[in-house]
Design a protein around this motif. Structure first.
Motif, PDB file in Angstrom:
ATOM      1  N   HIS A  94       0.899  -1.381   0.166  1.00 31.41           N
ATOM      2  CA  HIS A  94      -0.005   0.122   0.010  1.00 31.41           C
ATOM      3  C   HIS A  94       0.956   1.066  -0.068  1.00 31.41           C
ATOM      4  N   GLY A  95       2.313   1.129  -0.065  1.00 31.00           N
ATOM      5  CA  GLY A  95       3.163   2.418  -0.027  1.00 31.00           C
ATOM      6  C   GLY A  95       3.449   2.554   1.249  1.00 31.00           C
ATOM      7  N   MET A  96       3.911   3.908   1.564  1.00 35.33           N
ATOM      8  CA  MET A  96       4.528   4.511   2.894  1.00 35.33           C
ATOM      9  C   MET A  96       3.185   4.881   3.637  1.00 35.33           C
ATOM     10  N   VAL A  97       3.217   4.994   4.944  1.00 31.09           N
ATOM     11  CA  VAL A  97       2.405   5.330   5.504  1.00 31.09           C
ATOM     12  C   VAL A  97       2.722   6.959   5.764  1.00 31.09           C
ATOM     13  N   ARG A  98       1.673   7.584   5.976  1.00 28.41           N
ATOM     14  CA  ARG A  98       1.767   9.046   5.810  1.00 28.41           C
ATOM     15  C   ARG A  98       0.696   9.911   6.541  1.00 28.41           C
ATOM     16  N   VAL A  99       1.102  11.005   7.308  1.00 26.63           N
ATOM     17  CA  VAL A  99       0.155  11.743   8.173  1.00 26.63           C
ATOM     18  C   VAL A  99      -1.042  12.082   7.065  1.00 26.63           C
ATOM     19  N   TRP A 100      -2.269  12.176   7.667  1.00 33.61           N
ATOM     20  CA  TRP A 100      -3.432  12.410   7.017  1.00 33.61           C
ATOM     21  C   TRP A 100      -4.251  13.058   7.769  1.00 33.61           C
ATOM     22  N   ASP A 101      -5.292  14.029   7.421  1.00 29.55           N
ATOM     23  CA  ASP A 101      -6.227  14.920   7.878  1.00 29.55           C
ATOM     24  C   ASP A 101      -5.736  15.330   9.529  1.00 29.55           C
ATOM     25  N   THR A 102      -4.243  15.856   9.416  1.00 25.72           N
ATOM     26  CA  THR A 102      -3.816  16.427  10.857  1.00 25.72           C
ATOM     27  C   THR A 102      -3.360  15.535  11.817  1.00 25.72           C
ATOM     28  N   TYR A 103      -4.485  14.617  12.166  1.00 24.29           N
ATOM     29  CA  TYR A 103      -4.282  13.789  13.299  1.00 24.29           C
ATOM     30  C   TYR A 103      -4.102  12.333  13.235  1.00 24.29           C
ATOM     31  N   ASN A 104      -4.265  11.878  11.968  1.00 26.02           N
ATOM     32  CA  ASN A 104      -4.254  10.354  11.834  1.00 26.02           C
ATOM     33  C   ASN A 104      -3.315  10.033  10.553  1.00 26.02           C
ATOM     34  N   PHE A 105      -3.182   8.799  10.123  1.00 25.80           N
ATOM     35  CA  PHE A 105      -2.565   8.250   8.995  1.00 25.80           C
ATOM     36  C   PHE A 105      -2.890   7.490   8.147  1.00 25.80           C
ATOM     37  N   LYS A 106      -2.496   7.601   7.141  1.00 22.16           N
ATOM     38  CA  LYS A 106      -2.949   6.703   5.711  1.00 22.16           C
ATOM     39  C   LYS A 106      -1.723   6.220   4.984  1.00 22.16           C
ATOM     40  N   TYR A 107      -1.995   5.085   4.284  1.00 25.58           N
ATOM     41  CA  TYR A 107      -0.812   4.707   3.537  1.00 25.58           C
ATOM     42  C   TYR A 107      -0.883   5.328   2.092  1.00 25.58           C
ATOM     43  N   ASP A 108       0.065   5.401   1.246  1.00 23.18           N
ATOM     44  CA  ASP A 108       0.161   6.243   0.095  1.00 23.18           C
ATOM     45  C   ASP A 108      -1.135   5.797  -1.069  1.00 23.18           C
TER      46      ASP A 108
END
Length: 547
Positions: free
Chosen positions: A130-144
């Motif tokens: 799924h790729g790298m994990v990134r910060v998403w929506d300020t407080y959470n995380f998503k894969y690429d």
């Protein structure tokens, strides 16, 4: 023109010959394209492409040779550092973020290594990539690729320094556990319950001898790495990736106390190590950088040097992996741009309601309470949480819109402690963490407190989905009630599931609840309905809108 031959026939014959010639060249071109495509190496998106070059072994290749490569695809260009891998082998690793053909050219201060060119084809990611994990929506995380990542981590600081048998046992334990992140040290650890000498060291050893106190005194060449040590680390990080686990790699730690001296190499050697480590590991998509564990306990490194070290990590990492710094007693400046998220050691914020959210509101970044004490039986205050306490800490973090890392310090005779060396998980909390993780992954998205000023038990994704946690408190019933803030309009219908977070049961209720107009700061059921509860601790409610 010959008698009897019509001009139309001549025109037709000419066109046929032209068509044949064009077809011949088209077929030939297709064959060439097919042969080229089959010869060009293929790497998945967010996979790892590696260039291997042969070069000199004289002098000190770690300090004498510079090597990098620029990878390009159209207007996209990425430059990455190479590294010496021993025995005259030099390597450059690249993680492509876009599909298509990438070309590269090397640069070096040595003629034998510069202007080397090549290409590879980046193909679509498959399976669990799924790729790298990134910060998403300020407080959470998503894969690429957009998949939400909920960090349910654990701790195994020195597991990669324990030898093949125990390390394989650790991987087997992790395969059957819910954890998707592991906090782990690069350097070996000399601390309570983990004082063994590793099979591999990160540097070439100049000498070692026993001192008057019986302890071995090591002398290292901090300008010459031991590639076998780093290859072993890389293999273990790849093993974690195969299990879908992120490696939260701790770059420095204080658990040395002069035994090896890896905590006090000096600023120049520290920066040299950082550059080499990043060159080797930055192409691993499941790596996170943790600048240190308990940075403020490493007395050889003043506070101000962490800005220099953190900048070095970020500047040498072309992919901008997640990066944090973990504290002992005093927090670092977590709002600084080096840090993508906040890594906190402090158990107090997750001991009760209303605390964990405070740091979320201070830093405006994802907050992970990476150390809140551990489930265990040690005679130490940080190592004797019950399974219930560990589980509740993680629920308290989730309800507040933050995350909490697990750790286990259960000691049995002749066995290892997972927090230190890995091995077998024995605690009661991992199964309950798996239960919570499943609830989160089945939900519509990350949680946040619906009304953090007045209601620290009710979390929501939006006005259609709520999770209410009661913690240690017990009660026989609960009047249906939601915060007015970000709440649903009157006439919205909901169903309720009763969750026993310790016994891991979910009991759906058949009854439908309907919201009335707000009454002050709360929204109640139109008929004042209540939910009957089993009067046990650690209960929760899942409230979902129905059509």
């Amino acid at each position: 023109m010959k008698p009897g031959i019509k001009p139309s026939y001549i025109k037709s014959s000419y066109m046929q010959r032209c068509i044949c010639i064009v077809a011949y060249f088209l077929v030939g071109s297709l064959c060439l394209i097919k042969c080229y495509a089959s010869d060009v190496p293929k790497v998945e998106r967010w996979g790892r492409y590696e260039i291997t070059l042969k070069g000199p072994v004289t002098g000190n290749p770690y300090t004498d040779v510079t090597l990098k490569a620029t990878f390009s695809k159209g207007t996209d260009k990425v430059t990455v550092n190479g590294f010496y891998d021993g025995d005259g082998v030099y390597k450059i690793r690249f993680m492509p973020a876009k599909t298509g053909v990438w070309n590269y050219v090397t640069a070096s201060n040595l003629a034998a290594l510069k202007n080397k060119t090549g290409s590879f084809q980046c193909v679509s990611a498959a399976g669990d990539n799924h790729g790298m994990v990134r910060v998403w929506d300020t407080y959470n995380f998503k894969y690429d690729d957009g998949k939400v990542f909920y960090p349910f981590g654990t701790t195994a600081y020195a597991w990669t320094h324990q030898g093949e048998e125990l390390e394989q046992l650790t991987l087997k334990s992790l395969k059957n556990a819910p954890f998707n992140k592991v906090r782990m040290c690069v350097f070996p650890k000399y601390y309570n319950y983990v004082t063994n000498e590793p099979e591999l060291y990160p540097y070439e050893k100049i000498s070692s001898a026993k001192g008057a106190n019986g302890r071995v005194k090591f002398v290292w060449d901090f300008k010459k790495f031991n590639p076998a040590f780093f290859r072993h680390l890389e293999n273990r990080i790849d093993d974690l990736n195969a299990l879908g686990i992120q490696a939260d790699v701790i770059i420095f730690h204080p658990y040395d106390k002069g035994h090896w001296g890896f905590d006090s190499m000096g600023k120049a050697n520290d920066l040299f190590y950082i550059k080499y480590l990043i060159a080797r590991l930055s192409s691993f998509r499941n790596v996170w950088w943790s600048m240190a564990n308990e940075f403020d306990y490493i007395k050889s490194k003043p506070r101000e040097v962490w800005d220099t070290y953190s900048a070095a990590v970020v500047n040498n990492d072309p992919y901008r992996h997640l990066c944090s710094i973990h504290n002992g007693s005093v927090y670092f400046d977590n709002w600084k741009s080096y840090f993508t998220h906040v890594s906190i050691q402090n158990g107090a914020p997750v001991e009760d309601f209303g605390r964990a959210v405070l740091l979320r509101d201070v830093y405006f970044k994802p907050v992970i309470y990476d150390e809140v004490c551990y489930e265990g039986n040690l005679p130490l205050r940080w190592g004797n949480l019950t399974g219930q306490q560990m589980t509740e800490a993680i629920w308290q973090g989730i309800i507040a819109g933050t995350y909490v890392t697990h750790g286990e310090t259960i000691k049995t005779k002749g066995d290892t402690i997972f927090w230190a060396k890995g091995g077998v998980l024995k605690g009661e909390s991992p199964a309950r963490i798996a239960f919570l993780k499943n609830i989160m992954e089945q939900g519509p998205g990350p949680l946040k407190l619906a009304d953090p000023w007045k209601d620290n038990q009710t979390a929501q994704t939006d006005s259609t989905y709520y999770l209410i946690y009661f913690g240690k408190q017990t009660q026989k019933d609960w009047a249906f009630s939601l915060p007015k803030k970000n709440g649903p309009p009157a006439g919205t219908k909901f169903k309720v599931d009763i969750i026993d977070t310790w016994n891991m049961t979910i009991t759906p209720l058949n009854e439908v609840f309907e919201t009335a107009a707000p009454d002050g700061y709360r929204i109640y059921d139109t008929h004042g309905k209540k939910v009957k509860l089993p009067d046990n601790p650690y209960m929760a409610l899942r409230i979902k809108q129905v059509k």
